[in-house]
Design a protein around this motif. Structure first.
Motif, short mmCIF file in Angstrom:
data_model
loop_
_atom_site.label_atom_id
_atom_site.label_comp_id
_atom_site.label_asym_id
_atom_site.label_seq_id
_atom_site.Cartn_x
_atom_site.Cartn_y
_atom_site.Cartn_z
N MET A 58 40.96 31.28 -18.09
CA MET A 58 39.81 31.57 -18.95
C MET A 58 40.26 31.80 -20.39
N THR A 59 39.34 31.64 -21.30
CA THR A 59 39.60 31.97 -22.69
C THR A 59 39.46 33.47 -22.90
N LEU A 60 39.89 33.94 -24.07
CA LEU A 60 39.53 35.28 -24.49
C LEU A 60 38.04 35.32 -24.81
N VAL A 61 37.53 36.49 -25.15
CA VAL A 61 36.13 36.59 -25.57
C VAL A 61 35.99 35.93 -26.94
N PHE A 62 35.16 34.91 -27.04
CA PHE A 62 34.89 34.21 -28.29
C PHE A 62 33.50 34.58 -28.79
N SER A 63 33.30 34.37 -30.07
CA SER A 63 31.99 34.57 -30.68
C SER A 63 31.46 33.25 -31.21
N LEU A 77 34.52 46.99 -28.53
CA LEU A 77 35.06 45.64 -28.41
C LEU A 77 34.88 44.89 -29.73
N ALA A 78 35.97 44.27 -30.20
CA ALA A 78 35.88 43.42 -31.39
C ALA A 78 35.30 42.07 -30.99
N THR A 79 34.38 41.54 -31.78
CA THR A 79 33.70 40.29 -31.38
C THR A 79 33.60 39.29 -32.52
N ASN A 80 34.43 39.45 -33.58
CA ASN A 80 34.25 38.54 -34.71
C ASN A 80 34.81 37.16 -34.45
N GLY A 81 35.56 36.97 -33.37
CA GLY A 81 36.04 35.64 -33.01
C GLY A 81 37.22 35.16 -33.81
N LEU A 82 37.73 35.97 -34.73
CA LEU A 82 38.87 35.55 -35.53
C LEU A 82 40.16 35.71 -34.74
N PRO A 83 41.19 34.90 -35.04
CA PRO A 83 42.48 35.08 -34.36
C PRO A 83 43.00 36.50 -34.53
N GLY A 84 43.52 37.07 -33.45
CA GLY A 84 44.04 38.43 -33.52
C GLY A 84 42.97 39.47 -33.74
N GLU A 85 41.73 39.17 -33.34
CA GLU A 85 40.65 40.11 -33.59
C GLU A 85 40.98 41.49 -33.02
#
Length: 575
Positions: free
Chosen positions: A257-262, A331-339
């Motif tokens: 699975m992927t990480l949580v993406f936005s 939870l960080a949800t901005n979708g940026l690398p290393g969020e």
């Protein structure tokens, strides 16, 4: 004559170009002859249902689970979103809702779309490397265009919506697939997309590249950190982990699975259209799934969020001398690398000085941050207190969570200590080890203790009873009487001083020898009493105890004495 117009990033034209380029590369990356695809009869399935972990993933589909397309959209959208024209195309088992995903998927609950059967994501183990359900459904033309070929078993949920006060929509998701890891970099590139007004916004963070098996992985064979966007991928494939099937790594059947993406998109004025779609590519097997976070489809830019069980907006009741604890999850949800998100707290000095955060705050930065607050208020701490939690991500977007704590003096007065004063002794040579408590039980706890907290006012009844030191999983019943028996009666292996008209208020199963009543969804104590035919008048007393099952009979008590009881508490009810 060919047009020289440049394709816009994220448009169908640019993505078709990207997938066409990928397809050329994949022609050189077909699976080796040793790799064998699963063979299923048309419409077949090899899914092996599992019993979910307590608190683990549970799904409800649109067939036997009773979900509807409108129910899915309601579970997805947050406040301020106006929805119309809901449509669903797909197999009934291929869409629904899920709960229990906090430590598995990355968020607690939401909706789930699959190219197979959503029930097959349930753990606690990964049993098969090729879990598949062939729904015999057609593909989707927009997904066909995305991958430059035909898709199968498409599942599509779409609707119109409006955001009256902003031009931005955002939500969070996780893509998971059985094509991982052994079919990475092959033609079996299962696809999904979120088409906002025709443009796909399901993109790898900070890119215009769509999320798919061949675009987010750690290579084939699994070999981190190589692969496409490996840092954004988590494997759950038993062979990649060297464990063999079945295995337990993450409590789900999916192989990766992927990480949580936005997903974030810019809206046009007036109604907008969103199409959420997923399908198999190359054949109708090896299911893929997209988990979309519940209530996250909002008219706002992406910012950190607080996940349940965070008690945001709640007033918690604590009693003097009774331990209070709760958990806060950000939870960080901005979708940026290393969020990452950092969690901090401000508020009233009394709980901050007297309580403890584990781990201490501030905590982070990390993709998700959790802390538990523990506090046992003292006699001088009665009152109302406020805690203000702030989650801030690495681009300084923030979210807040406010929790109030009302500390009350215990409304109950302890009575009926067996063997003390005029109260008869315990009948089974099982005296309590301390006061206040009931007679000892077969677990040797020294006797079960009943405590109360809250406001014993008929106009604002918040009384809650808490027990401890019962049998670990005992069936327990809160009983109320309108008379006090000063000498007590032998009651199973205990002594009962609750008398008169008895009412069984609540029935609970103990966890760790403890119950809390009333619990979520239960009526108040005074409301339950009235419903049972004993309305409580202002200025009157009631007496309470909790009796519980204890099938191991102590001492010389009769064999039928398979229960015990706490001490008694008296409560004077105010208007």
């Amino acid at each position: 004559m060919l047009s020289s117009r440049r394709a816009q990033p994220g448009s169908i034209e640019s993505i078709v170009s990207l997938f066409a380029t990928t397809a050329t590369v994949l022609a050189l990356a077909l699976p080796c002859p040793a790799q064998k695809r699963l063979k299923l009869p048309p419409g077949g399935s090899n899914w092996v249902p599992q019993t979910p972990l307590v608190g683990g993933l549970v799904t409800q589909d649109m067939g036997s689970g009773g979900q509807t397309a409108a129910g899915l959209v309601q579970a997805l959208v947050g406040a301020g979103v106006t929805v119309t024209n809901i449509q669903y195309n797909g197999a009934p088992v291929a869409a629904g809702t899920f709960t229990g995903g906090t430590g598995i998927i990355g968020f607690a609950q939401g909706i789930l779309l699959s190219s197979g059967n959503i029930g097959s994501v349930v753990g606690p183990q990964n049993v098969l490397p090729d879990t598949s359900t062939d729904n015999l459904m057609p593909g989707d033309p927009d997904l066909d265009a995305l991958v430059g070929g035909l898709t199968q078993d498409a599942t599509v949920l779409e609707f119109d919506f409006e955001c009256p006060n902003t031009n931005v929509v955002s939500f969070q998701y996780v893509f998971a697939s059985e094509e991982y890891d052994e079919w990475v970099n092959t033609q079996y590139n299962d696809v999904f997309a979120f088409f906002l007004n025709g443009q796909n916004i399901a993109l790898i963070p900070s890119t215009t590249t769509p999320v798919a098996v061949n675009n987010v992985n750690c290579n084939n064979p699994y070999n981190p950190p190589t692969g496409q966007n490996c840092a954004l991928y988590t494997t759950n494939a038993c062979d990649s982990l060297g464990l063999g099937y079945p295995c337990t790594n993450i409590a789900t059947e999916v192989d990766g699975m992927t990480l949580v993406f936005s997903s974030t998109g810019t809206l046009r004025v007036g109604p907008n259209h969103i199409k959420l779609a997923i399908a198999d590519r190359g054949d109708g097997i090896y299911d893929s799934n997209v988990f979309i976070r519940g209530q996250s489809f909002v008219c706002a830019p992406v910012a950190p969020v607080f996940d349940p069980p965070s008690p945001c907006g709640q007033t918690l009741i604590a009693g003097v001398g009774v331990s209070l604890s709760f958990e806060v999850d950000a939870l960080a949800t901005n979708g940026l690398p290393g969020e990452a998100v950092t969690l901090d707290v401000t508020g009233d000095a009394t709980p901050l000085a007297g309580g403890t955060f584990i781990p201490p705050l501030p905590a982070g930065p990390a993709e998700s941050v959790s802390t538990e607050f523990h506090w046992t208020p003292g006699p001088s701490d009665a009152g109302l207190y406020h805690l203000h939690f702030t989650a801030t991500d690495q681009i300084q977007q923030s979210a807040t969570c406010d929790v109030d704590i009302r500390v009350t003096t215990p409304p109950g007065v302890d009575l009926c200590q067996p063997g003390t004063g005029s109260v008869r002794p315990c009948p089974c040579s099982n005296p309590p080890s301390g006061a206040p408590s009931g007679c000892d039980n077969s677990s040797g706890t020294g006797g079960a203790l009943l405590q109360s907290m809250g406001d014993a006012s008929l106009s604002s009844d918040s009384v809650v009873f808490v027990t401890s030191d019962e049998k670990p999983t005992a069936l327990s019943i809160v009983v109320q009487g309108n008379t006090f028996l000063p000498n007590g009666l032998v009651y199973g292996q205990g002594v009962r001083c609750v008398g008169g008209t008895l009412k069984r208020l609540y029935m609970k199963s103990a966890s760790g020898g403890a119950i809390t009543a009333p619990g979520g969804g239960d009526p108040s104590v005074s409301g339950r009493s009235a419903a049972l035919g004993d309305p409580i008048a202002a200025g009157s007393n009631r007496w309470y105890g909790v009796y519980y099952r204890d099938q191991t009979v102590l001492g010389s008590c009769p064999i039928r004495a398979t229960f015990n009881i706490t001490q008694t508490q008296q409560i004077l009810w105010a208007p």
